[in-house]
Design a protein around this motif. Sequence first.
Motif, PDB file in Angstrom:
ATOM      1  N   GLN A   7       0.834  -1.189   0.000  1.00 35.32           N
ATOM      2  CA  GLN A   7       0.000   0.000   0.000  1.00 35.32           C
ATOM      3  C   GLN A   7       0.868   1.237   0.000  1.00 35.32           C
ATOM      4  O   GLN A   7       2.071   1.173   0.196  1.00 35.32           O
ATOM      5  CB  GLN A   7      -0.847   0.029   1.284  1.00 35.32           C
ATOM      6  CG  GLN A   7      -1.592  -1.241   1.541  1.00 35.32           C
ATOM      7  CD  GLN A   7      -1.889  -1.386   3.018  1.00 35.32           C
ATOM      8  OE1 GLN A   7      -0.964  -1.332   3.822  1.00 35.32           O
ATOM      9  NE2 GLN A   7      -3.138  -1.558   3.345  1.00 35.32           N
ATOM     10  N   TRP A   9       2.539   4.238   1.745  1.00 32.87           N
ATOM     11  CA  TRP A   9       3.038   4.244   3.131  1.00 32.87           C
ATOM     12  C   TRP A   9       2.096   4.974   4.082  1.00 32.87           C
ATOM     13  O   TRP A   9       2.012   4.642   5.259  1.00 32.87           O
ATOM     14  CB  TRP A   9       4.442   4.853   3.215  1.00 32.87           C
ATOM     15  CG  TRP A   9       4.545   6.284   2.765  1.00 32.87           C
ATOM     16  CD1 TRP A   9       4.831   6.718   1.508  1.00 32.87           C
ATOM     17  CD2 TRP A   9       4.339   7.461   3.543  1.00 32.87           C
ATOM     18  NE1 TRP A   9       4.826   8.090   1.450  1.00 32.87           N
ATOM     19  CE2 TRP A   9       4.533   8.571   2.700  1.00 32.87           C
ATOM     20  CE3 TRP A   9       4.025   7.691   4.870  1.00 32.87           C
ATOM     21  CZ2 TRP A   9       4.409   9.886   3.128  1.00 32.87           C
ATOM     22  CZ3 TRP A   9       3.896   9.013   5.310  1.00 32.87           C
ATOM     23  CH2 TRP A   9       4.084  10.087   4.436  1.00 32.87           C
ATOM     24  N   ARG A  12      -0.533   2.608   5.299  1.00 34.94           N
ATOM     25  CA  ARG A  12       0.049   1.582   6.154  1.00 34.94           C
ATOM     26  C   ARG A  12       0.140   2.033   7.594  1.00 34.94           C
ATOM     27  O   ARG A  12      -0.066   1.253   8.527  1.00 34.94           O
ATOM     28  CB  ARG A  12       1.457   1.222   5.663  1.00 34.94           C
ATOM     29  CG  ARG A  12       1.418   0.430   4.396  1.00 34.94           C
ATOM     30  CD  ARG A  12       2.546  -0.535   4.233  1.00 34.94           C
ATOM     31  NE  ARG A  12       3.819  -0.114   4.748  1.00 34.94           N
ATOM     32  CZ  ARG A  12       4.985  -0.453   4.205  1.00 34.94           C
ATOM     33  NH1 ARG A  12       5.006  -1.171   3.088  1.00 34.94           N
ATOM     34  NH2 ARG A  12       6.104  -0.096   4.738  1.00 34.94           N
ATOM     35  N   LEU A  13       0.412   3.335   7.785  1.00 33.12           N
ATOM     36  CA  LEU A  13       0.561   3.823   9.156  1.00 33.12           C
ATOM     37  C   LEU A  13      -0.739   3.733   9.943  1.00 33.12           C
ATOM     38  O   LEU A  13      -0.750   3.754  11.170  1.00 33.12           O
ATOM     39  CB  LEU A  13       1.056   5.277   9.150  1.00 33.12           C
ATOM     40  CG  LEU A  13       2.419   5.512   8.523  1.00 33.12           C
ATOM     41  CD1 LEU A  13       2.854   6.941   8.763  1.00 33.12           C
ATOM     42  CD2 LEU A  13       3.457   4.555   9.085  1.00 33.12           C
ATOM     43  N   LEU A  14      -1.863   3.646   9.230  1.00 30.18           N
ATOM     44  CA  LEU A  14      -3.155   3.577   9.913  1.00 30.18           C
ATOM     45  C   LEU A  14      -3.610   2.139  10.169  1.00 30.18           C
ATOM     46  O   LEU A  14      -4.669   1.889  10.716  1.00 30.18           O
ATOM     47  CB  LEU A  14      -4.224   4.301   9.082  1.00 30.18           C
ATOM     48  CG  LEU A  14      -3.899   5.755   8.748  1.00 30.18           C
ATOM     49  CD1 LEU A  14      -4.960   6.333   7.834  1.00 30.18           C
ATOM     50  CD2 LEU A  14      -3.798   6.569  10.028  1.00 30.18           C
ATOM     51  N   ASP A  15      -2.817   1.194   9.755  1.00 28.47           N
ATOM     52  CA  ASP A  15      -3.174  -0.225   9.847  1.00 28.47           C
ATOM     53  C   ASP A  15      -3.497  -0.631  11.285  1.00 28.47           C
ATOM     54  O   ASP A  15      -2.825  -0.242  12.225  1.00 28.47           O
ATOM     55  CB  ASP A  15      -1.985  -1.042   9.335  1.00 28.47           C
ATOM     56  CG  ASP A  15      -2.369  -2.464   9.064  1.00 28.47           C
ATOM     57  OD1 ASP A  15      -2.736  -3.172  10.018  1.00 28.47           O
ATOM     58  OD2 ASP A  15      -2.323  -2.857   7.900  1.00 28.47           O
ATOM     59  N   TRP A  16      -4.548  -1.405  11.447  1.00 26.06           N
ATOM     60  CA  TRP A  16      -4.977  -1.794  12.782  1.00 26.06           C
ATOM     61  C   TRP A  16      -4.631  -3.243  13.118  1.00 26.06           C
ATOM     62  O   TRP A  16      -4.108  -3.554  14.174  1.00 26.06           O
ATOM     63  CB  TRP A  16      -6.487  -1.568  12.907  1.00 26.06           C
ATOM     64  CG  TRP A  16      -7.040  -1.984  14.234  1.00 26.06           C
ATOM     65  CD1 TRP A  16      -7.704  -3.129  14.525  1.00 26.06           C
ATOM     66  CD2 TRP A  16      -6.963  -1.250  15.469  1.00 26.06           C
ATOM     67  NE1 TRP A  16      -8.049  -3.149  15.850  1.00 26.06           N
ATOM     68  CE2 TRP A  16      -7.607  -1.995  16.457  1.00 26.06           C
ATOM     69  CE3 TRP A  16      -6.417  -0.017  15.815  1.00 26.06           C
ATOM     70  CZ2 TRP A  16      -7.728  -1.580  17.770  1.00 26.06           C
ATOM     71  CZ3 TRP A  16      -6.532   0.406  17.129  1.00 26.06           C
ATOM     72  CH2 TRP A  16      -7.171  -0.366  18.086  1.00 26.06           C
TER      73      TRP A  16
ATOM     74  N   PHE E 209       5.463  -8.150   9.646  1.00 31.55           N
ATOM     75  CA  PHE E 209       5.036  -6.838   9.186  1.00 31.55           C
ATOM     76  C   PHE E 209       4.955  -5.843  10.341  1.00 31.55           C
ATOM     77  O   PHE E 209       5.208  -4.641  10.162  1.00 31.55           O
ATOM     78  CB  PHE E 209       3.674  -6.980   8.511  1.00 31.55           C
ATOM     79  CG  PHE E 209       3.193  -5.723   7.885  1.00 31.55           C
ATOM     80  CD1 PHE E 209       3.956  -5.097   6.910  1.00 31.55           C
ATOM     81  CD2 PHE E 209       1.999  -5.152   8.255  1.00 31.55           C
ATOM     82  CE1 PHE E 209       3.521  -3.921   6.317  1.00 31.55           C
ATOM     83  CE2 PHE E 209       1.558  -3.982   7.670  1.00 31.55           C
ATOM     84  CZ  PHE E 209       2.325  -3.365   6.698  1.00 31.55           C
ATOM     85  N   LEU E 213       5.928  -1.824  10.663  1.00 31.16           N
ATOM     86  CA  LEU E 213       4.872  -0.867  10.944  1.00 31.16           C
ATOM     87  C   LEU E 213       5.186  -0.047  12.194  1.00 31.16           C
ATOM     88  O   LEU E 213       5.110   1.189  12.190  1.00 31.16           O
ATOM     89  CB  LEU E 213       3.569  -1.643  11.150  1.00 31.16           C
ATOM     90  CG  LEU E 213       2.305  -0.909  10.777  1.00 31.16           C
ATOM     91  CD1 LEU E 213       2.356  -0.454   9.351  1.00 31.16           C
ATOM     92  CD2 LEU E 213       1.113  -1.801  11.013  1.00 31.16           C
ATOM     93  N   ARG E 217       5.961   3.962  12.003  1.00 36.91           N
ATOM     94  CA  ARG E 217       5.122   4.908  12.719  1.00 36.91           C
ATOM     95  C   ARG E 217       5.949   5.769  13.662  1.00 36.91           C
ATOM     96  O   ARG E 217       5.838   6.991  13.686  1.00 36.91           O
ATOM     97  CB  ARG E 217       4.104   4.144  13.571  1.00 36.91           C
ATOM     98  CG  ARG E 217       2.847   3.827  12.862  1.00 36.91           C
ATOM     99  CD  ARG E 217       1.967   3.002  13.781  1.00 36.91           C
ATOM    100  NE  ARG E 217       0.808   2.495  13.065  1.00 36.91           N
ATOM    101  CZ  ARG E 217       0.163   1.412  13.394  1.00 36.91           C
ATOM    102  NH1 ARG E 217       0.564   0.693  14.425  1.00 36.91           N
ATOM    103  NH2 ARG E 217      -0.889   1.026  12.703  1.00 36.91           N
TER     104      ARG E 217
END
Lengths: 305, 305, 305, 305, 305
Positions: A7, A9, A12-16, E209, E213, E217
């Motif tokens: 995705q 970047w 990606r930082l919002l990935d849960w 991953f 991440l 972040r």
Amino acid sequence: MVIRPSQHWFFRLLDWHGSVLSKITFRLSLNIFISIIAVLCYQWYEQLGVHLTIAPFSLLGIAIAIFLGFRNNASYSRLVEARTLWGTLLIQQRNILRNIKVILPNDNNYQKEICQLAIAFSWSLKHQLRKTNPMVDLYRLLPTTILKDVINSPFPTNRILLHLGFKIGELRDKNIISDVIFQSMNKELNLLSDVLGGCERISNTPIPFAYTLILQRTVYLFCTLLPFALVSDLHYMTPFVSVFISYTFLAWDALAEELEDPFGISANDLPLNAICNTIERNALEMMDIHPLPMPLKPNKYFNLL
Amino acid sequence: MVIRPSQHWFFRLLDWHGSVLSKITFRLSLNIFISIIAVLCYQWYEQLGVHLTIAPFSLLGIAIAIFLGFRNNASYSRLVEARTLWGTLLIQQRNILRNIKVILPNDNNYQKEICQLAIAFSWSLKHQLRKTNPMVDLYRLLPTTILKDVINSPFPTNRILLHLGFKIGELRDKNIISDVIFQSMNKELNLLSDVLGGCERISNTPIPFAYTLILQRTVYLFCTLLPFALVSDLHYMTPFVSVFISYTFLAWDALAEELEDPFGISANDLPLNAICNTIERNALEMMDIHPLPMPLKPNKYFNLL
Amino acid sequence: MVIRPSQHWFFRLLDWHGSVLSKITFRLSLNIFISIIAVLCYQWYEQLGVHLTIAPFSLLGIAIAIFLGFRNNASYSRLVEARTLWGTLLIQQRNILRNIKVILPNDNNYQKEICQLAIAFSWSLKHQLRKTNPMVDLYRLLPTTILKDVINSPFPTNRILLHLGFKIGELRDKNIISDVIFQSMNKELNLLSDVLGGCERISNTPIPFAYTLILQRTVYLFCTLLPFALVSDLHYMTPFVSVFISYTFLAWDALAEELEDPFGISANDLPLNAICNTIERNALEMMDIHPLPMPLKPNKYFNLL
Amino acid sequence: MVIRPSQHWFFRLLDWHGSVLSKITFRLSLNIFISIIAVLCYQWYEQLGVHLTIAPFSLLGIAIAIFLGFRNNASYSRLVEARTLWGTLLIQQRNILRNIKVILPNDNNYQKEICQLAIAFSWSLKHQLRKTNPMVDLYRLLPTTILKDVINSPFPTNRILLHLGFKIGELRDKNIISDVIFQSMNKELNLLSDVLGGCERISNTPIPFAYTLILQRTVYLFCTLLPFALVSDLHYMTPFVSVFISYTFLAWDALAEELEDPFGISANDLPLNAICNTIERNALEMMDIHPLPMPLKPNKYFNLL
Amino acid sequence: MVIRPSQHWFFRLLDWHGSVLSKITFRLSLNIFISIIAVLCYQWYEQLGVHLTIAPFSLLGIAIAIFLGFRNNASYSRLVEARTLWGTLLIQQRNILRNIKVILPNDNNYQKEICQLAIAFSWSLKHQLRKTNPMVDLYRLLPTTILKDVINSPFPTNRILLHLGFKIGELRDKNIISDVIFQSMNKELNLLSDVLGGCERISNTPIPFAYTLILQRTVYLFCTLLPFALVSDLHYMTPFVSVFISYTFLAWDALAEELEDPFGISANDLPLNAICNTIERNALEMMDIHPLPMPLKPNKYFNLL
């Protein structure tokens, strides 16, 4: 194991689900709550002549980071070793089957039996490591006589290996293969035995519990006290900076704990189902048995199990 | 080795026997005591113009944390190597017994003799590493003639290996197995010999004593002086923060010392009894000798020995 | 290698010979001396407008600690590798002798010759690594013809291995052992050759001299300047804190240098005499040659050599 | 590789050629020059309201130290691996020659041919790694027919290995050795092939260039800006402390770069000439071909090449 | 893999394509932009009583540096392992071909077939790892019957290995080689299988991953907040110092991500085309098939692909 389409970047930082965020939400919320208390009480406890400065926390934070680095190293090594063992399993299955095909190119029956025992070995190992019931997979793969012997054993995976040994012993007894070929095949079974024993070792021997305990105590206490040390400099910014620092430490701690048992089913563990599926597809393909089962797809969180 | 039911994280933080807390209680109490002295004397020694600031302790604390990280790494590697050796022992026992069963499927007597020598090898190794008396286990497992020879030897575990060698040599002398099979079995005995020699090496060669000594001196002195450096900023909070920082350093030091001898019987050492029991159960099961001994249960502190 | 009775931790802290204290006494004394100068001159050099604050030393000290950690790692790896090689030597001797005993159970003469060559190999390797004269040990162990050939060679340990090879070659020439057995024995000699070559490599290839040099320069200069940076905060406490920090850095540096050559005879080096003695006792016991030589005892500083 | 007589530690600190001092002189001079500018301009740029404090440089310096530690680790691992490969080369040469001598004790001609091919292999590998002309050494060692074939090949070292293979193949064709012995000798050639391929890999694959680039940029910029951050505290002492900190960082960076190609001819690289000379002396001595060539002596800077 | 002529160090610092600069330009520009905002808003937000001091960022920055060091270690290990596997591929190809040439020196046809299968194996592995179409290379190298079977398989590289097995099996069926030679050749194919399985493992199993991440972040947030913490000390210098610190952290993060998949085609990945070309040149040269293909040249950015 997370396999996601690459995705941007920023998203990606919002990935849960990919990171350990969902696991540490409670502790981060707690941290914000304590930070707010620290901001509110600041005036009052400064009058008591108590100054929690950042200096001792700086020293402690760096020491904890060094120890967290050590623990992550240990956890990650276990993951790498576990993955290498399963990689070796695929390699050995291929070698055994190639060897059989080259030596007995025309005995399709025998080839198929060995192939199914080999596939059953990997599924049984998966079920043993995840403590699930192997019955469905074994029933699908093993002939009745062997199935009965295997499921009655307290160590079914090792029992399958024993039956692989008997199969090869038969060839030697019937003088189809010489002792030289027999012992080279036996060596390949020994390598399967190494994989089995190695996985059992990782699964049964966690990182010493005291490491986890000492680190979690210090990390949790550190994150709890941090707001009181930050508040004299940062005032209203305290909750924000405090939760940021806490996230760094708590996430590394949580990830190390998650990786410690690489055979679990959380997002960052090994996708044993997918690996077994790959092994089965490879084995059947080498034996020219079609159609192959479909490759596994990641679930909606991009996870393979 | 601590094997505990997965508790709620909150209760885990209160655990007493799992971590090294019980070992460092005295030193932590001492630290609180010194902290109180520091708080009481603060006014007085400030008038002397002496300021113990946190800055040099910060530098020193980080240096010590780096060195503690190094020592923990060294100790943990020993634990991992020791565990891997015992894992190899289980694997090799299985391989030897599988090989015997495949080559001599009908000679139950011979199978049983090899099986008991193999089991005796692991128990004898355990007793050697823990310096306990192997007599009960050897008496239970070995035939009288071999027993006598083994217990009269200063190196009983190696002697059992020699008898395993004789057993295999007999087969060769009687032309039951060819030289090819003989040397492949002999190689498997060599791997048992590697395990024996490897465990002896770990057991006889501690991490250089100077590492322990230098670190303990600096850690203890650091924790003793710390309250005097903290008191000018923290006043009444000194004992609390000081004992927290001291706990982090003392616990890592104590754990590294505990792990250094992985064959001991403290909470974080290898559960040799349980591993030997597993090896015995596996070996008997492969030989279809029933009933199997019961698997060992953890004690009330969740420890396996 | 220090093997001491487990003392009370308090007395351990006072230990003089176990740690590297005796080596760094001079430099620590120098440090106290400089600290006193710093205290005395403080008033004077502050008037010059020069403030040596702790901040740049903090940065430098941590950087040096990281590099010291790296160097200790490198030194310690060499120690571990050296110890593992000597452990392998013991294991291989046992394997070779077990193999001989199993294959030629009745040829006592031949067994004894091989046994003595194997023992001579370890003593000769010890003398080669410590650059001492092997004559006494070789004279005691080797028959005259071989002795003459060995002591005339510039590479005596390798020459003994060649004679071990000839002994095994004889068996093959006389058709006592088949090619299969011969090459399996030859492989075991190759493993002795690995030990020999590995020890020579460690002994002949120090850690790059520049690492030692760069670190010692920076450590010594750091410890020399440190008092001037501490004095503005600590006044009369300067010598005490300065010598404490210096001890931490100097001791780690000195220990890394000591461990770099693991075949020396200082307190933290490998006890090669004791290991050779153990190998000899094991070999003779396996051949049932009695009485065995006595095991070595640690000297009055608890050191084995 | 620096092999120097153990000097007094004081004189060692003044060493010029052993450490990387000669390489970083220019940058250190530049640093002193910038420091002086910083001292001179201090009054002026403080009036602009710009304060370069040490704090951000402290953070950056420690981060750079951690990354330098990582890079040194990577460089040093390459050196260790390269040295181990050359150690294996010596070991394998000995094993091959011992094997030949034991199996064909009376065929001096054949022994000599193998011996010279083996020696030529190491010299040719040295020339290949240092990109020098192997002609002189090959001409000295190889018979004309083989020489011609080898020097016409783009991969001469591998070609020598092929000829070693042919030599052993001849023995098999003539039924002097059985297939069992042949394949055990062939395995030993495979180990030479591992050494060849391993050295080529290290030589052709540097550490990713980006590591070097990122670190050098940050280290150089860090050292350039450092004086401006130090000057507000240290005034006239700035050049001295600045050059000291810069030396620590620049020297580690320069050393890591020097070690990255362990096959070069700088002071801290592997002494390939000396190792080849040792291999040749060992090989000739095993074949009883006298006189042996003289061992190499270190040059006036105590360096072996 | 960047192979560049050794430039003057000054020009190297300006390099654009060698380091990861081109990837992080956007984020560095963003950082300058935020720094300028911080400088402009400084007066205003200081009145709000908010002081973002450098101290908590110092702690956080060092913790992040430690974790970045860990992640780079993990990424770099993958690169080294991948490179070692491809090195093993070259070594095994040479060993297989040398073995064939020595055993069947006169059967040119057979030699050529094995040689082309071996070359096809490496190209096919390259295409599999980079997910490109192997058709052109396979068409060039494989005979029609095998080609058809290989391209119809979902696992073409493994299929080529199976055909290599068949070729060797043929020799055994025709009694041209004994079982001893057959199993030694089969072992060499197993080593090719190890390379195949190892590369697949690295390619299919990214570093968890969550590591990526969590680090990204924290690194991004750290770089975003940094200017606000620096501005109170540095004023107009803020953008400069901030972008410098950010470059250090962002570049290490970006490089670790780039190295994570060593089989890609970015500047710091493995030059698989060049390695395959080297393998092909070596194989053809050993079989005396001329002319050899030309060695690959680096592109205008000094990169090999």
